[in-house]
Scaffold this motif. Structure first.
Motif, PDB file in Angstrom:
ATOM      1  N   UNK A 156      -5.678  -6.816   2.516  1.00  0.00           N
ATOM      2  CA  UNK A 156      -5.548  -6.934   1.063  1.00  0.00           C
ATOM      3  C   UNK A 156      -4.701  -5.792   0.511  1.00  0.00           C
ATOM      4  N   UNK A 157      -4.944  -4.568   0.970  1.00  0.00           N
ATOM      5  CA  UNK A 157      -4.151  -3.429   0.526  1.00  0.00           C
ATOM      6  C   UNK A 157      -2.693  -3.578   0.941  1.00  0.00           C
ATOM      7  N   UNK A 158      -2.450  -4.069   2.134  1.00  0.00           N
ATOM      8  CA  UNK A 158      -1.076  -4.235   2.587  1.00  0.00           C
ATOM      9  C   UNK A 158      -0.315  -5.222   1.701  1.00  0.00           C
ATOM     10  N   UNK A 159      -0.999  -6.282   1.247  1.00  0.00           N
ATOM     11  CA  UNK A 159      -0.344  -7.323   0.451  1.00  0.00           C
ATOM     12  C   UNK A 159      -0.260  -6.991  -1.029  1.00  0.00           C
ATOM     13  N   UNK A 160      -1.274  -6.289  -1.567  1.00  0.00           N
ATOM     14  CA  UNK A 160      -1.352  -6.083  -3.013  1.00  0.00           C
ATOM     15  C   UNK A 160      -1.240  -4.631  -3.444  1.00  0.00           C
ATOM     16  N   UNK A 161      -1.566  -3.695  -2.551  1.00  0.00           N
ATOM     17  CA  UNK A 161      -1.581  -2.286  -2.906  1.00  0.00           C
ATOM     18  C   UNK A 161      -2.942  -1.791  -3.361  1.00  0.00           C
ATOM     19  N   UNK A 162      -3.889  -2.712  -3.574  1.00  0.00           N
ATOM     20  CA  UNK A 162      -5.223  -2.347  -4.042  1.00  0.00           C
ATOM     21  C   UNK A 162      -6.277  -2.898  -3.084  1.00  0.00           C
ATOM     22  N   UNK A 163      -7.466  -2.323  -3.135  1.00  0.00           N
ATOM     23  CA  UNK A 163      -8.601  -2.894  -2.425  1.00  0.00           C
ATOM     24  C   UNK A 163      -9.144  -4.075  -3.226  1.00  0.00           C
ATOM     25  N   UNK A 164      -9.864  -4.998  -2.582  1.00  0.00           N
ATOM     26  CA  UNK A 164     -10.402  -6.150  -3.323  1.00  0.00           C
ATOM     27  C   UNK A 164     -11.250  -5.751  -4.537  1.00  0.00           C
ATOM     28  N   UNK A 165     -12.090  -4.717  -4.399  1.00  0.00           N
ATOM     29  CA  UNK A 165     -12.927  -4.305  -5.525  1.00  0.00           C
ATOM     30  C   UNK A 165     -12.080  -3.778  -6.674  1.00  0.00           C
ATOM     31  N   UNK A 166     -11.042  -3.009  -6.359  1.00  0.00           N
ATOM     32  CA  UNK A 166     -10.144  -2.521  -7.408  1.00  0.00           C
ATOM     33  C   UNK A 166      -9.441  -3.693  -8.099  1.00  0.00           C
TER      34      UNK A 166
ATOM     35  N   UNK B 128       0.824  -1.204   0.000  1.00  0.00           N
ATOM     36  CA  UNK B 128       0.000   0.000   0.000  1.00  0.00           C
ATOM     37  C   UNK B 128       0.858   1.254   0.000  1.00  0.00           C
ATOM     38  N   UNK B 129       2.015   1.210   0.680  1.00  0.00           N
ATOM     39  CA  UNK B 129       2.898   2.373   0.732  1.00  0.00           C
ATOM     40  C   UNK B 129       3.548   2.669  -0.619  1.00  0.00           C
ATOM     41  N   UNK B 130       3.548   1.689  -1.524  1.00  0.00           N
ATOM     42  CA  UNK B 130       4.199   1.836  -2.825  1.00  0.00           C
ATOM     43  C   UNK B 130       3.200   1.981  -3.973  1.00  0.00           C
ATOM     44  N   UNK B 131       1.912   1.852  -3.665  1.00  0.00           N
ATOM     45  CA  UNK B 131       0.890   1.800  -4.710  1.00  0.00           C
ATOM     46  C   UNK B 131       0.734   3.130  -5.433  1.00  0.00           C
TER      47      UNK B 131
END
Length: 270
Positions: free
Chosen positions: A195-205, A108-111
């Motif tokens: 989810x944001x911490x692991x992927x950078x996006x919310x599940x819906x995104x 999320x910090x890099x998204x």
């Protein structure tokens, strides 16, 4: 340019590696391209030519240069860069959870941006750049990069949260977001945070990017019609497909087909 999967210890965190040399284009006029969202982060390092040249919006004619070694965070939409800049490049596409395991930070910090690799990894990033520039050939570069990633992994190993893994499997299986939430075993709010911490996006995104990628695969298949592609990818109708496609890519499906990109996620726009 060569691409290949990573060595076995890196496969939980790295999806693909690439390396190669891009020769100078025949035209001296720079060409802009849109890089479409995939839902994944990447690392990229360049040398021996022009640096990475990005643009903030269609009206930005000067652009900016984030550095020769960058972390490209996951994005919900496209970004614009100069296409075909000559020089050597090497990089990896990262899997969910890789930010914590390899970079010691949150996705999320890099998204939604490019971050200099040295800002994340310190002097280790500079050492990697120097070692890569001493190599001869793309495969040698990939071996150096894999060794660097393995060293990073040995220092900080954090696996993917089980709830995120369950939600991702559900979404990639074609489930709706609410079904993915139930599969995770968490509340919607808590799943979004993990989810944001692991992927950078919310599940819906992430689900919307997956739907876009399904549509791109359809457009890339000869003989399929846009209406059928829209339905198969899960869009409500053709208007929904066109609107969502343009919002995420900056071009229409017709523009994409006209551009006939050699790589479906890199579309030249001028």
């Amino acid at each position: 340019m060569i691409t290949r999967p990573p060595i076995a210890p890196l496969r939980p965190f790295v999806r693909l590696l690439w390396a190669g040399f891009t020769p100078a284009p025949p035209s001296v006029c720079p060409v802009r391209e849109h890089v479409l969202p995939t839902g994944h982060m990447h690392l990229a390092l360049r040398w021996g030519g022009q640096p990475l040249h990005l643009f903030r919006d269609p009206q930005d004619t000067a652009g900016y240069f984030p550095g020769d070694a960058v972390v490209g965070g996951a994005r919900f939409g496209h970004y614009a860069k100069e296409a075909g800049a000559p020089g050597w490049s090497v990089g990896v596409q990262l899997a969910p959870g890789a930010a914590g395991a390899l970079l010691g930070t949150s996705a999320q910090d890099l998204a939604e941006r490019h971050t200099p690799l040295a800002d994340v990894c310190g002097a280790s990033a500079t050492d990697l750049q120097h070692r890569l520039q001493e190599q001869h050939g793309p495969e040698a570069c990939l071996r150096v990069l894999e060794c660097w990633l393995l060293a990073r992994l040995s220092n900080s190993v954090r696996g993917l949260h089980p709830a995120v893994a369950a939600a991702l499997a559900s979404l990639h299986g074609g489930a709706q977001v609410q079904q993915a939430v139930r599969a995770s075993g968490l509340s919607h709010r808590h799943l979004i945070a993990h989810f944001r911490e692991a992927t950078g996006l919310a599940p819906k995104q992430h689900a919307r990017v997956l739907r876009l990628q399904a549509a791109l695969a359809g457009l890339d298949t000869p003989g399929l019609q846009p209406a059928g592609i829209a339905a198969d990818a899960g869009f409500a109708d053709q208007a929904h497909f066109t609107r969502e496609f343009r919002d995420l890519t900056g071009v229409t499906p017709t523009d994409w087909l006209r551009a006939a990109p050699a790589q479906r996620n890199h579309v030249r726009v001028g």
